[in-house]
Design a protein around this motif. Structure first.
Motif, short mmCIF file in Angstrom:
data_model
loop_
_atom_site.label_atom_id
_atom_site.label_comp_id
_atom_site.label_asym_id
_atom_site.label_seq_id
_atom_site.Cartn_x
_atom_site.Cartn_y
_atom_site.Cartn_z
N LEU A 1 45.95 50.07 59.25
CA LEU A 1 46.22 49.45 57.96
C LEU A 1 46.30 50.49 56.85
O LEU A 1 47.09 50.35 55.91
CB LEU A 1 45.12 48.42 57.65
N HIS A 2 45.49 51.53 56.95
CA HIS A 2 45.54 52.59 55.94
C HIS A 2 46.91 53.27 55.93
O HIS A 2 47.42 53.64 54.86
CB HIS A 2 44.44 53.62 56.22
N ARG A 3 47.52 53.42 57.10
CA ARG A 3 48.83 54.06 57.16
C ARG A 3 49.94 53.14 56.63
O ARG A 3 51.04 53.59 56.35
CB ARG A 3 49.15 54.47 58.61
N LEU A 4 49.64 51.85 56.48
CA LEU A 4 50.62 50.89 55.98
C LEU A 4 50.37 50.57 54.50
O LEU A 4 50.70 49.46 54.05
CB LEU A 4 50.53 49.58 56.79
N HIS A 5 49.84 51.52 53.74
CA HIS A 5 49.36 51.22 52.40
C HIS A 5 50.44 50.68 51.46
O HIS A 5 50.12 50.01 50.48
CB HIS A 5 48.70 52.48 51.78
N ARG A 6 51.72 50.94 51.75
CA ARG A 6 52.78 50.44 50.86
C ARG A 6 53.35 49.10 51.32
O ARG A 6 54.25 48.57 50.67
CB ARG A 6 53.91 51.47 50.78
N HIS A 7 52.87 48.56 52.41
CA HIS A 7 53.40 47.29 52.92
C HIS A 7 52.72 46.12 52.22
O HIS A 7 51.55 46.19 51.86
CB HIS A 7 53.19 47.19 54.42
N PRO A 8 53.44 45.01 52.03
CA PRO A 8 52.86 43.83 51.39
C PRO A 8 51.67 43.29 52.18
O PRO A 8 51.69 43.25 53.41
CB PRO A 8 54.02 42.82 51.38
N GLY A 9 50.65 42.88 51.45
CA GLY A 9 49.52 42.20 52.07
C GLY A 9 48.51 43.09 52.75
O GLY A 9 47.55 42.59 53.33
#
Length: 226
Positions: free
Chosen positions: A179-187
């Motif tokens: 989740l940290h690597r997806l910091h720019r994704h919605p939600g």
């Protein structure tokens, strides 16, 4: 109330020849029943497993991850597309077993469609985020956990995430790191907070790189069958 066997020929062929071969026997037991109080009672007593509205299988045929994955393809029938990937609560059910969720959930990198009893979401999937079970594509436990946190209601996600953790299929730290690597994704921020509530993980950046996913039988990474 009339039941008939769904035609098994060609079931799951959109996924792969291997899936089609394995689905032949399972598809022969696929049943179509009218949705009535009687069928609802049979599902409630565990005598039938509802895959989609009006489409059922005997629960004892869903005793492995491979069979559960192929059952999804069988239930979709001619609507199954090569780009359909089993995801969300349905992927968690494939990995863990139990009662099939309603509606079924699929991911597709191609496009969305409308199909009764099915939620289809558009998403990109990396090769490392897909397990192939009996020729059927299913999101890996880690990707499944992330999708549950981002898109499913907490009351749905909570027992499934805890089940994945108890089964040794995911660890809170590796999900938090992803989740940290997806910091720019919605939600994603809401998903981190939900993870902390459900599995007790911190919501800050990970302290170290995530460990590779290890299956209960000691293999790492995607598997071809289970």
């Amino acid at each position: 109330m009339i039941t008939s066997a769904a035609r098994p020929i060609g079931l799951c062929a959109a996924w792969s020849h291997h899936a089609a071969e394995l689905a032949l026997a399972l598809g022969g037991d696929l049943q179509r029943w009218e949705e009535t109080p009687t069928t609802a009672a049979m599902v409630g007593r565990g005598e039938l497993a509802r895959l989609r509205p009006g489409i059922f299988l005997p629960p004892d045929l869903l005793d492995s991850a491979v069979r559960r994955a192929l059952a999804v393809g069988c239930a979709l029938g001619e609507h199954l597309q090569p780009h359909h990937v089993i995801a969300g609560p349905t992927a968690a059910w494939v990995h863990l077993g139990g009662i099939p969720p309603a509606p079924l959930e699929l991911l597709s990198p191609s496009h969305r469609g409308v199909l009764a009893g099915v939620v289809q979401r558009h998403a990109r999937l990396a090769p490392g985020e897909i397990d192939t079970l009996g020729g059927a594509p299913v999101t890996t436990p880690r990707r499944t956990a992330v999708d549950l946190l981002r898109f499913s209601p907490e009351e749905t996600a909570r027992p499934l995430l805890r089940g994945l953790e108890r089964a040794g299929l995911v660890e809170a730290e590796e999900v938090r790191a992803h989740l940290h690597r997806l910091h720019r994704h919605p939600g994603v921020q809401a998903a981190r907070e939900r993870l902390a509530r459900i599995l007790g993980s911190g919501v800050g950046p990970p302290s170290s790189a995530p460990r590779p996913l290890v299956r209960p039988h000691g293999r790492a990474g995607p598997v071809s069958s289970r």
